[in-house]
Design an enzyme around this catalytic site. Structure first.
Site, PDB file in Angstrom:
ATOM      1  N   GLU A   1      25.424  51.309 101.641  1.00 39.92           N
ATOM      2  CA  GLU A   1      26.479  52.296 101.918  1.00 39.92           C
ATOM      3  C   GLU A   1      27.400  52.447 100.714  1.00 39.92           C
ATOM      4  O   GLU A   1      27.783  53.553 100.335  1.00 39.92           O
ATOM      5  CB  GLU A   1      27.316  51.849 103.123  1.00 39.92           C
ATOM      6  CG  GLU A   1      26.535  51.714 104.423  1.00 39.92           C
ATOM      7  CD  GLU A   1      25.907  50.335 104.634  1.00 39.92           C
ATOM      8  OE1 GLU A   1      25.510  49.690 103.634  1.00 39.92           O
ATOM      9  OE2 GLU A   1      25.814  49.907 105.783  1.00 39.92           O
TER      10      GLU A   1
ATOM     11  N   CYS B   1      31.963  47.649 103.760  1.00 44.04           N
ATOM     12  CA  CYS B   1      31.520  49.043 103.616  1.00 44.04           C
ATOM     13  C   CYS B   1      32.358  49.978 104.469  1.00 44.04           C
ATOM     14  O   CYS B   1      32.672  51.094 104.050  1.00 44.04           O
ATOM     15  CB  CYS B   1      30.037  49.176 103.954  1.00 44.04           C
ATOM     16  SG  CYS B   1      29.005  48.453 102.671  1.00 44.04           S
TER      17      CYS B   1
ATOM     18  N   CYS C   1      28.602  46.825 107.360  1.00 44.85           N
ATOM     19  CA  CYS C   1      29.467  45.641 107.307  1.00 44.85           C
ATOM     20  C   CYS C   1      30.928  46.072 107.157  1.00 44.85           C
ATOM     21  O   CYS C   1      31.239  47.228 106.849  1.00 44.85           O
ATOM     22  CB  CYS C   1      29.045  44.725 106.154  1.00 44.85           C
ATOM     23  SG  CYS C   1      29.614  45.248 104.535  1.00 44.85           S
TER      24      CYS C   1
ATOM     25  N   CYS D   1      25.934  46.620  98.937  1.00 45.75           N
ATOM     26  CA  CYS D   1      25.308  47.203 100.123  1.00 45.75           C
ATOM     27  C   CYS D   1      24.885  48.655  99.866  1.00 45.75           C
ATOM     28  O   CYS D   1      25.442  49.331  98.996  1.00 45.75           O
ATOM     29  CB  CYS D   1      26.277  47.202 101.295  1.00 45.75           C
ATOM     30  SG  CYS D   1      26.643  45.584 101.976  1.00 45.75           S
TER      31      CYS D   1
ATOM     32  N   ASN E   1      20.584  48.775  99.153  1.00 47.00           N
ATOM     33  CA  ASN E   1      21.229  47.513  98.785  1.00 47.00           C
ATOM     34  C   ASN E   1      20.555  46.946  97.541  1.00 47.00           C
ATOM     35  O   ASN E   1      19.336  47.064  97.345  1.00 47.00           O
ATOM     36  CB  ASN E   1      21.275  46.514  99.942  1.00 47.00           C
ATOM     37  CG  ASN E   1      19.970  46.255 100.639  1.00 47.00           C
ATOM     38  OD1 ASN E   1      19.080  47.099 100.648  1.00 47.00           O
ATOM     39  ND2 ASN E   1      19.831  45.088 101.235  1.00 47.00           N
ATOM     40  N   ILE E   2      21.382  46.337  96.707  1.00 44.68           N
ATOM     41  CA  ILE E   2      20.936  45.777  95.427  1.00 44.68           C
ATOM     42  C   ILE E   2      21.463  44.348  95.361  1.00 44.68           C
ATOM     43  O   ILE E   2      22.675  44.132  95.261  1.00 44.68           O
ATOM     44  CB  ILE E   2      21.475  46.622  94.245  1.00 44.68           C
ATOM     45  CG1 ILE E   2      21.027  48.088  94.390  1.00 44.68           C
ATOM     46  CG2 ILE E   2      21.000  46.033  92.911  1.00 44.68           C
ATOM     47  CD1 ILE E   2      21.730  49.051  93.442  1.00 44.68           C
ATOM     48  N   GLU E   3      20.556  43.403  95.471  1.00 38.35           N
ATOM     49  CA  GLU E   3      20.968  41.985  95.546  1.00 38.35           C
ATOM     50  C   GLU E   3      21.040  41.344  94.169  1.00 38.35           C
ATOM     51  O   GLU E   3      20.671  41.946  93.160  1.00 38.35           O
ATOM     52  CB  GLU E   3      20.001  41.239  96.476  1.00 38.35           C
ATOM     53  CG  GLU E   3      20.078  41.812  97.889  1.00 38.35           C
ATOM     54  CD  GLU E   3      19.302  41.034  98.924  1.00 38.35           C
ATOM     55  OE1 GLU E   3      18.395  40.241  98.555  1.00 38.35           O
ATOM     56  OE2 GLU E   3      19.615  41.208 100.114  1.00 38.35           O
TER      57      GLU E   3
END
Ligand code: THU
Length: 145
Positions: free
Chosen positions: A55, A94, A91, A53, A42-44
């Protein structure tokens, strides 16, 4: 590649997670039918909404390299200070992105515990975690090869 090994790949992927906001780190490992693994984390984002996310990162990496034939994905996640990881289910967004490229029997392997240093996991088919879904064929689009 065994599901145990795919879980290990997801744990490695998780190490790259960029999560200064949630501190919740997720790793995914996407196995292609010819045995290649694409890792995703995940990359915020400071603006929150653009967060990607783990996935989806893995799927987008594969598709952007022209790979479309997927067999399974392992997913692991938990807060960065968590000693033993529990279940981290994908989620809804995804699940829908996976649905775009994967058939009903695509396997989703979810780490569900790490007791005494040993990983345990559950295996689901995509159709079990996304029943009654809408996909490319509803739009009269054939799956890509
Ligand atoms: N996250 C994922 O990477 N995958 C999921 O399926 C659930 C949520 C990430 C998004 C965000 O960076 C953090 O976990 C907390 O929601």
């Amino acid at each position: 590649m065994s599901y145990d090994e795919l879980i290990e790949e997801a744990l490695e992927a998780r190490k790259m997670a960029y999560t200064p906001y949630s501190k919740f780190k997720v790793g995914a490992a996407l196995l292609t039918k010819d045995g290649k693994v694409y890792r995703g984390c995940n990359i915020e984002n400071s603006s929150y909404t653009p967060t990607n996310c783990a996935e989806r990162t893995a799927i987008f990496k594969a598709v952007s390299e022209g790979d479309y034939n997927f067999e399974a994905m392992a997913i692991v996640g938990g807060f960065e200070d968590q000693k033993e990881l529990g279940l981290c289910a994908p989620c809804g967004v995804c699940r829908q992105v996976i649905r775009e490229f994967c058939s009903d029997d695509f396997k989703i392997i979810l780490l569900n515990g790490q007791t005494d240093g040993k990983n345990t996991y559950d295996v689901y088919k995509l159709s079990e975690i996304l029943p009654l879904s809408f996909g490319p064929e509803d739009m009269k689009i054939k799956p890509r090869k």
